[in-house]
Design an enzyme around this catalytic site. Structure first.
Site: not given
Ligand code: HGA
Length: 610
Positions: A2, A27, A74, A99-100, A483, A487, A490, A506, A605
């Site tokens: 986020c 990000r 996110w 964020n978090g 790696e 890539k 991803e 194996h 990111k």
């Molecule tokens: N937990 C919050 C924010 C998510 C977040 O920081 N993502 O990187 C949510 O789910 O909205």
């Protein structure tokens, strides 16, 4: 992950918020939103998908205001829907972006429901806004309410809050998720990454863990974890703004792949003496600490973990130092038995990777000799909390799939291998001088590897319609194969798995057929003959082979075998060089498939949540 942007100014700040969100798009996110205090009160727009959707919504129904917060989300708690997108409101009085992760959100939700609050989303974040709203009833000052609110929050947060009751300020709190204040003239800003604000300022004040900030147009006040007023240093960033520009390249990833000769050169600058590595590049106490090191424990995630795996081969074979490597998300929750005199090395592009940071923090109680951060961001938590640091100096990396951060990590880890071996006297005679010379030539070699671009682009056609791929490597080329596989998955979403070539029979050989290309990163050493036998095993089952091999290894094309010749290089540095054509391969496969190269689905990111 986020992103947060906030502004308090004398002018309309909507366009600044949107531009800031655009600069954070790299990000990774799944929805975006903003709230401003307009003449009508708190108003917001939120959209799932790209910031351009949000921008279109604002263009269709404009928002004007001098105070605002914005967010790219996110999703961690609740699906990526408009209701779950930030900012979250409590009534029409308070707005929050976060964020978090708030770990005790369920308990707080029950408590707040009991107080009569109705929830409009499934997010953990919404408890914060109602909690602040509730606290404002008895603590009318927004900063004081935020200070009281964070005492109730368990988990990680970077927070920005605005309220109709105090229209002159934006308040913020940092714990486990970075925040930076951008300082302007008669206006100030907030963001989770300074890149978001390079459009409006080059002067920044980084908040530290536990800080609370009150940001007004003409004043910034900060309190530390203990609640004491503090003055955080102001730093000026004069370079790096151009990083947010793709230049002549179609994607940031391609630009960053092509930057590798230059950034590797920068990573080496000032760190090599005539025939030795300068140990003091790791910090003033490095020589004293390195002299005591008898073991190394590396912790990292994703691409950085692969860099750590290459370093294990180097540390043991060149410097004779036993080394263990573990993904940080496992290491942090495991009961670890630490060997005496072990140096903890953490590797992270952003220095804010939640698991790596937690592993470092837990390690402080485990009796490590000391800690070293290999990191790309000098002002990150990882760097601040480690005893020693070696910055990778790759410059801002925008593509979600890491490229130049990985190769500069490898270069840094080679410097570490030589520095530890030098101080401990464990390198074979002449090895350091020889590898220092090879390192000096490395940027030019990387330039030669980039010249393989067109050959690799052609080879990518073999993969565009495939669903599965196997990557093989031996020795230090095994993590390079890992790696390469990472890539490819991803950015092209093709299932790719890497195996040490000796493990083929194996199990994975059962999968090999004409529909499953096998990519091989050949070593140019005593393991080459063994690898050739593994390749025969694949050919005998009709598998298509793509082999990246030293131009001097004497391998050539054959039926179902495509040999791509890589410039000759000293064996020890081959993992760095061979990474380049593998990056190009995944890039061109993704372009052929038409996927979102710079912002692959579901990925972020800098992974600042667990
Ligand atoms: N937990 C919050 C924010 C998510 C977040 O920081 N993502 O990187 C949510 O789910 O909205």
């Amino acid at each position: 992950m986020c992103g947060i942007v906030g502004a308090v100014a004398e002018r309309n700040i909507t366009a600044i918020l949107i531009e800031g969100l655009k600069r954070l798009e790299y990000r990774g996110y799944d929805s975006a939103g903003l709230a401003v205090l307009s003449e009508q009160g708190l108003e917001r727009r939120r959209r799932i998908g790209k910031v351009s959707e949000l921008q279109a919504a604002v263009a269709a129904d404009p928002l004007l205001g001098k105070l605002g917060i914005a967010h790219t989300r996110w999703a961690t708690h609740g699906a990526p829907t408009e209701e779950n997108a930030h900012p979250h409101f409590s009534g029409h009085d308070v707005a929050v972006v976060h964020n978090g992760i708030i770990e005790n959100h369920e308990e707080l939700r029950d408590e707040l429901k009991g107080l009569g609050y109705a929830f409009a989303s499934q997010t953990d974040t919404e408890v914060i806004v109602h909690l602040i709203h509730h606290l404002l009833k008895t603590t009318p000052d927004l900063t004081a309410a935020l200070k009281a609110a964070v005492k109730r929050l368990h988990g990680a947060y970077g927070l920005a809050v605005i309220s109709t009751s105090q229209p002159d300020r934006l308040v913020a709190a940092r714990s486990g998720s970075p925040l930076v204040i951008g300082l302007g003239l008669g206006e100030n800003f907030l963001a989770s990454d300074q890149l978001a604000l390079r459009q409006v300022t080059d002067r920044f004040m980084y908040l530290e863990e536990g800080d609370i900030a009150e940001i007004r147009r003409d004043q910034v006040l900060v309190w530390d974890q203990a609640g004491e007023p503090v003055q955080r240093e102001t730093v000026q960033h004069s370079e790096g703004a151009e990083a947010a520009d793709k230049g002549v390249y179609r994607h940031f990833m391609l630009k960053e792949i092509h930057e590798q000769p230059a950034v590797v050169q920068r990573t080496l600058e000032g760190r090599l003496g005539k025939d030795h590595v300068m140990v003091q590049a790791f910090g003033p106490q490095a020589a004293e600490l390195f002299a005591k090191v008898r073991n190394v424990q590396i912790v990292a995630c994703g691409t950085s973990y692969h860099a750590g795996m290459v370093a294990r081969y180097w540390l043991e074979s060149l410097a004779g130092i036993p080394c263990q490597v573990e993904v940080a998300s496992e290491f942090r929750y495991r009961k670890v038995a630490v060997q005496p005199d072990t140096l903890l090395v953490s590797i992270s592009q952003s220095g804010e990777t939640a698991d790596t940071l937690a592993a470092l923090r837990n390690a402080k109680e485990l009796g490590f000799l000391g800690s070293l951060a290999i990191c790309n961001v000098g002002i990150s938590s990882l760097v601040r909390e480690s005893d020693l640091t070696l910055l990778t100096l790759a410059g801002p990396e925008i593509g979600v799939a890491s490229t130049k951060a990985f190769t500069t990590q490898l270069v840094s880890l080679m410097l570490l291998t030589l520095a530890l071996g030098q101080v401990r006297g464990s390198l074979a005679a002449g090895v350091e001088a020889e590898l220092v010379e090879e390192l000096r030539r490395l940027p030019a070699r990387l330039g030669e590897a980039l010249a393989m671009d067109h050959v690799v682009e052609k080879t990518a056609e073999l993969f565009a319609d495939k669903h599965h791929t196997l990557f093989l490597g031996r020795g230090a080329q095994y993590p390079v194969a890992m790696e390469g596989a990472l890539k490819l998955k991803e950015i092209s979403y093709i299932h790719a798995e890497a195996y040490p070539a000796g493990e083929l029979k194996h199990g994975p050989l059962a999968l090999v057929d004409g529909d499953m290309p096998v990519v091989t990163v050949a070593p140019n050493n005593e393991l080459l003959e063994k690898l050739k036998s593994n390749l025969q095993e694949v050919r005998a089952r009709g598998g298509q082979l793509v082999v990246f091999a030293d131009e001097q290894a004497g391998m050539s094309n054959g039926e179902g075998t495509h040999v791509i010749k890589v410039p000759h290089i000293a064996d020890a540095l081959a993992p760095i060089l061979y990474t380049i054509p593998l990056q190009l391969l995944s890039y061109y496969v993704a372009v052929l498939k038409g996927t979102d190269v710079d912002q692959p689905r579901n990925l972020a990111k800098s992974v600042t949540v667990e």
